[in-house]
Design a protein around this motif. Structure first.
Motif, PDB file in Angstrom:
ATOM      1  N   GLU A   7       0.806  -1.211   0.000  1.00 43.46           N
ATOM      2  CA  GLU A   7       0.000   0.000   0.000  1.00 43.46           C
ATOM      3  C   GLU A   7       0.846   1.271   0.000  1.00 43.46           C
ATOM      4  N   GLU A   8       2.160   1.145   0.227  1.00 45.80           N
ATOM      5  CA  GLU A   8       3.088   2.282   0.222  1.00 45.80           C
ATOM      6  C   GLU A   8       4.445   1.824  -0.294  1.00 45.80           C
ATOM      7  N   ASP A  13       6.901   7.607  -8.992  1.00 46.02           N
ATOM      8  CA  ASP A  13       5.762   7.486  -9.905  1.00 46.02           C
ATOM      9  C   ASP A  13       6.245   7.049 -11.290  1.00 46.02           C
ATOM     10  N   GLU A  36      -1.601   1.852  -5.546  1.00 47.38           N
ATOM     11  CA  GLU A  36      -0.165   2.067  -5.357  1.00 47.38           C
ATOM     12  C   GLU A  36       0.651   1.405  -6.461  1.00 47.38           C
ATOM     13  N   ARG A  39       0.369   3.549  -9.447  1.00 50.97           N
ATOM     14  CA  ARG A  39       1.157   4.781  -9.307  1.00 50.97           C
ATOM     15  C   ARG A  39       2.604   4.579  -9.752  1.00 50.97           C
TER      16      ARG A  39
END
Length: 161
Positions: A7-8, A13, A36, A39
């Motif tokens: 999630e992180e 990017d 994520e 991203r």
């Protein structure tokens, strides 16, 4: 070393061509992890999800799982498999069947390595081992004899728009 989570991700990017989760997507929050992964992926980049699971289409393997209780991943597959969220569309799926030659000791080592077995109460672990011992006797996993444990690799792919 970089620390992160699904999630992180500690990545820039649009910096990756692929993000792959092996034996792990069932532990993530699919919406946040999908966002994520998207991203950090370049347009056209691929999110890959892979599991190696015992092939429960084989009777004795299904019985083994019933004794042990399904893992989180096995429960997810019983509920239609993994899910991804926007911006990914559907998942493409491939399946590969294979076997692993194992002795009785190997089978018990595999069982004892599962987190849901490790965290079970001592009485539950004893019950599982006793029932599996009977099953392993029945299938001929005696002493150094080897049996073929059937597996299926489930592989999924989603492409970032």
């Amino acid at each position: 070393m970089r620390l992160g989570s699904a999630e992180e991700l500690p990545l820039d990017d649009g910096s990756m061509d692929a993000v792959v989760f092996g034996q792990a997507w069932h532990w993530v929050e699919p919406g946040a992890a999908s966002r994520e992964a998207a991203r950090v992926l370049r347009p056209g980049g691929v999110l890959g999800l892979i599991w190696n699971l015992r092939d429960e289409h084989v009777d004795w393997v299904a019985r083994m799982t019933a004794v042990m209780h399904p893992s989180s991943a096995e429960a997810m597959f019983a509920d239609d498999g993994p899910r991804v969220a926007t911006p990914f569309g559907g998942l493409e799926r491939s399946r590969f069947r294979w076997t692993r030659s194992m002795s009785r000791a190997d089978l018990f080592a595999m069982v004892r390595s599962r987190s849901y077995i490790i965290t079970a109460a001592p009485e539950e672990r004893a019950r599982i081992e006793a029932e599996l011992s009977d099953l392993f006797d029945e299938i001929g996993a005696l002493g150094d004899a080897r049996i073929e444990l059937p597996y299926v690799t489930e592989a999924f792919r989603a492409t970032r728009p």
